[in-house]
Design a protein around this motif. Structure first.
Motif, PDB file in Angstrom:
ATOM      1  N   ALA A 242       0.842  -1.208   0.000  1.00 27.94           N
ATOM      2  CA  ALA A 242       0.000   0.000   0.000  1.00 27.94           C
ATOM      3  C   ALA A 242       0.874   1.254   0.000  1.00 27.94           C
ATOM      4  CB  ALA A 242      -0.928  -0.002   1.206  1.00 27.94           C
ATOM      5  N   ARG A 243       1.956   1.203   0.754  1.00 29.71           N
ATOM      6  CA  ARG A 243       2.862   2.359   0.814  1.00 29.71           C
ATOM      7  C   ARG A 243       3.465   2.610  -0.575  1.00 29.71           C
ATOM      8  NH1 ARG A 243       6.415   0.588   4.744  1.00 29.71           N
ATOM      9  NH2 ARG A 243       4.774   0.657   6.282  1.00 29.71           N
ATOM     10  N   ARG A 244       3.876   1.516  -1.229  1.00 28.12           N
ATOM     11  CA  ARG A 244       4.470   1.656  -2.566  1.00 28.12           C
ATOM     12  C   ARG A 244       3.435   2.196  -3.568  1.00 28.12           C
ATOM     13  NH1 ARG A 244       5.345  -1.440  -7.171  1.00 28.12           N
ATOM     14  NH2 ARG A 244       4.550  -3.422  -6.396  1.00 28.12           N
ATOM     15  N   LEU A 245       2.215   1.654  -3.507  1.00 30.49           N
ATOM     16  CA  LEU A 245       1.171   2.101  -4.438  1.00 30.49           C
ATOM     17  C   LEU A 245       0.766   3.550  -4.172  1.00 30.49           C
ATOM     18  CD1 LEU A 245      -1.031  -1.135  -4.456  1.00 30.49           C
ATOM     19  CD2 LEU A 245       0.154  -0.171  -6.441  1.00 30.49           C
ATOM     20  N   THR A 246       0.822   3.969  -2.903  1.00 33.93           N
ATOM     21  CA  THR A 246       0.512   5.366  -2.578  1.00 33.93           C
ATOM     22  C   THR A 246       1.534   6.279  -3.243  1.00 33.93           C
ATOM     23  OG1 THR A 246      -0.447   4.758  -0.457  1.00 33.93           O
ATOM     24  CG2 THR A 246       0.271   7.040  -0.694  1.00 33.93           C
ATOM     25  N   THR A 247       2.807   5.923  -3.100  1.00 35.89           N
ATOM     26  CA  THR A 247       3.888   6.759  -3.633  1.00 35.89           C
ATOM     27  C   THR A 247       3.914   6.737  -5.156  1.00 35.89           C
ATOM     28  OG1 THR A 247       5.145   6.154  -1.689  1.00 35.89           O
ATOM     29  CG2 THR A 247       6.369   7.193  -3.486  1.00 35.89           C
ATOM     30  N   GLU A 248       3.812   5.537  -5.719  1.00 34.35           N
ATOM     31  CA  GLU A 248       4.042   5.393  -7.163  1.00 34.35           C
ATOM     32  C   GLU A 248       2.785   5.620  -8.006  1.00 34.35           C
ATOM     33  OE1 GLU A 248       5.712   1.566  -7.845  1.00 34.35           O
ATOM     34  OE2 GLU A 248       7.547   1.980  -6.714  1.00 34.35           O
ATOM     35  N   LYS A 249       1.612   5.492  -7.386  1.00 35.51           N
ATOM     36  CA  LYS A 249       0.384   5.520  -8.203  1.00 35.51           C
ATOM     37  C   LYS A 249      -0.639   6.540  -7.703  1.00 35.51           C
ATOM     38  CE  LYS A 249      -3.147   2.279  -9.902  1.00 35.51           C
ATOM     39  NZ  LYS A 249      -3.609   0.881  -9.886  1.00 35.51           N
ATOM     40  N   TYR A 250      -1.144   6.316  -6.502  1.00 36.12           N
ATOM     41  CA  TYR A 250      -2.335   7.072  -6.096  1.00 36.12           C
ATOM     42  C   TYR A 250      -2.071   8.521  -5.686  1.00 36.12           C
ATOM     43  CZ  TYR A 250      -4.954   2.790  -6.627  1.00 36.12           C
ATOM     44  OH  TYR A 250      -5.552   1.669  -7.169  1.00 36.12           O
TER      45      TYR A 250
ATOM     46  N   GLN B 186      -4.614  11.300 -15.655  1.00 39.19           N
ATOM     47  CA  GLN B 186      -4.568  10.706 -17.004  1.00 39.19           C
ATOM     48  C   GLN B 186      -4.802   9.196 -17.020  1.00 39.19           C
ATOM     49  OE1 GLN B 186      -0.819  12.424 -17.318  1.00 39.19           O
ATOM     50  NE2 GLN B 186      -1.911  14.370 -17.214  1.00 39.19           N
ATOM     51  N   GLY B 187      -4.887   8.584 -15.858  1.00 41.07           N
ATOM     52  CA  GLY B 187      -5.129   7.137 -15.815  1.00 41.07           C
ATOM     53  C   GLY B 187      -3.947   6.324 -16.283  1.00 41.07           C
ATOM     54  N   GLN B 188      -2.734   6.894 -16.146  1.00 41.03           N
ATOM     55  CA  GLN B 188      -1.551   6.168 -16.607  1.00 41.03           C
ATOM     56  C   GLN B 188      -0.672   5.764 -15.431  1.00 41.03           C
ATOM     57  OE1 GLN B 188       0.203   8.877 -19.382  1.00 41.03           O
ATOM     58  NE2 GLN B 188      -1.491   8.643 -20.822  1.00 41.03           N
ATOM     59  N   TYR B 189      -0.380   4.480 -15.364  1.00 39.90           N
ATOM     60  CA  TYR B 189       0.519   3.962 -14.331  1.00 39.90           C
ATOM     61  C   TYR B 189       1.247   2.775 -14.934  1.00 39.90           C
ATOM     62  CZ  TYR B 189       2.048   1.329 -10.225  1.00 39.90           C
ATOM     63  OH  TYR B 189       2.796   0.612  -9.324  1.00 39.90           O
ATOM     64  N   GLN B 190       2.550   2.897 -14.978  1.00 36.63           N
ATOM     65  CA  GLN B 190       3.352   1.902 -15.693  1.00 36.63           C
ATOM     66  C   GLN B 190       3.156   0.488 -15.141  1.00 36.63           C
ATOM     67  OE1 GLN B 190       7.431   3.057 -15.911  1.00 36.63           O
ATOM     68  NE2 GLN B 190       7.720   2.074 -17.894  1.00 36.63           N
ATOM     69  N   GLY B 191       3.003   0.383 -13.845  1.00 39.91           N
ATOM     70  CA  GLY B 191       2.890  -0.944 -13.234  1.00 39.91           C
ATOM     71  C   GLY B 191       1.475  -1.450 -13.120  1.00 39.91           C
ATOM     72  N   GLU B 192       0.521  -0.801 -13.843  1.00 40.18           N
ATOM     73  CA  GLU B 192      -0.888  -1.152 -13.684  1.00 40.18           C
ATOM     74  C   GLU B 192      -1.148  -2.631 -13.911  1.00 40.18           C
ATOM     75  OE1 GLU B 192      -3.175   0.315 -12.355  1.00 40.18           O
ATOM     76  OE2 GLU B 192      -4.942  -0.793 -12.935  1.00 40.18           O
TER      77      GLU B 192
END
Lengths: 128, 241
Positions: free
Chosen positions: B217-225, B233-239
């Motif tokens: 969750a910490r990683r997704l907060t930093t890298e995505k959300y 833009q709805g873009q996330y490389q690790g989606e």
């Protein structure tokens, strides 16, 4: 209707082999479960996929569903028509609704997929 | 959002149990459905009204989260047999919330409008669709879904009071507004826990995130959300990793 000439994954994708290339889409059973598909997001051409990796998503009835690659390989083409006509996934799941073409890294993975007969049994009984 | 996605991913790996999360928001926040485009008017509205903005991993329309109880439930389709069509999971989840409200003597019904996937409202609470929850004909609860193979994440909002721009709530209302009374938060939390457990037949164990869920969750907060590229833009490389 489950086409005899295709192979199938447990996550309800079909695979059509053409030499070192495979065409991948989702099955009639899968599209029926999803309902009306309104958006499809597919990967960039040349992306490397691992078997069972999510390669995109489809949206239907406020649900976003991941699409999983049945094989390992490199994406060589995507069905760009689906951006304008996502309903092809519902109307023609085995033809106009195809999603990606992948260059196989491991031909052996195809042998581990289900035949049409096995897939028919699988969708009747459900996953174990 | 990051915690919900972390549990979803961990659940698919078999590393997390089926989970019910009940939470609220630190500040009023607009959430967008996975495929939605944020237009100039909404972006301007968020700025003017100091609304935070985040893109959900689930589908559906815009939701203004403020005075509501937010729930997310992550479970395996194997938990519920027989397997159902996507739309049927909406009925199952709505029934959980409906029965929780019944426990508090709140008359609530399921919307019966036939769902048309192509008729996806821009604003979630402006158009009741099948299996949304209605009190006195107004939508008080809606939800949206992410299917990750056999694992389902259903995110929902039970509105207690509407706030902010009335444009968000044309056919909606808060439960407390309709009833003209305040609902006890501990009572409704307890009612939701009981109803979800009974309807889904899952013995939820009270607790927080696991160490693995917290780290992801910490990683997704930093890298995505918290990233403009994802939220706007709805873009996330690790989606699709």
């Amino acid at each position: 209707m489950v086409p005899r000439e295709l192979k199938y994954s447990e996550s309800h994708e079909w695979v059509k082999q053409e030499g070192a290339m495979v065409i991948i889409g989702i099955t009639d059973y899968a599209q029926e479960e999803l309902g009306d598909v309104v958006f499809v997001e597919l990967p960039k051409v040349s992306r490397q996929l691992k078997q069972q990796e999510s390669f995109g998503v489809a949206e239907s009835v406020k649900a976003v569903s991941d699409l999983f690659s049945p094989v390992t390989g490199k994406v060589m083409a995507i069905n760009e028509t689906l951006a304008q006509q996502p309903e092809l996934v519902n109307k023609e799941p085995y033809a106009g609704g195809w999603m990606i073409k992948v260059e196989l890294s491991d031909n052996g993975e195809i042998a581990n997929l289900m035949s049409a007969e096995e897939y028919e049994k699988f969708i009747q009984e459900g996953p174990k | 959002m990051a915690s919900d996605e972390a549990i979803l991913r961990q659940r698919r790996m078999g590393a997390s149990p089926s989970t019910l999360r009940l939470y609220s928001w630190l500040k009023p926040t607009v959430s967008l459905g996975y495929f939605q485009h944020i237009g100039v008017p909404l972006a301007a509205l968020c700025r003017q009204q100091h609304l935070a903005l985040v893109r959900r991993p689930t589908g559906g329309g815009f939701v203004l989260h403020d005075q509501e109880i937010t729930f997310s439930v992550i479970f395996s389709r194997q938990d519920l047999r027989p397997q159902r069509q996507t739309v049927e999971y909406y009925r199952v989840i709505a029934t959980c919330v409906q029965k929780a409200l019944w426990r508090l003597n709140i008359a609530v019904t399921l919307a019966e409008k036939v769902f048309d996937g192509r008729d996806n409202s821009f604003l979630c609470f402006n158009k009741p669709t099948k299996y949304d929850l209605l009190v006195a004909g107004k939508k008080v609860c809606g939800s949206a879904q992410r299917r990750y193979g056999e694992i389902i994440l259903q995110q929902g909002s039970l509105i207690l009071r509407t706030s902010g721009d009335p444009g968000f709530w044309r056919q909606a209302a808060g439960v407390e507004e309709v009833l003209c009374e305040k609902i006890s938060r501990p009572e409704i939390y307890q009612a939701l826990q009981t109803s979800f457990a009974e309807e889904l037949r899952i013995a939820f164990v009270p607790g927080g995130l696991t160490a693995a869920e917290r780290a992801l969750a910490r990683r997704l907060t930093t890298e995505k959300y918290t990233q403009v590229s994802w939220n706007y833009q709805g873009q996330y490389q690790g989606e699709h990793d």
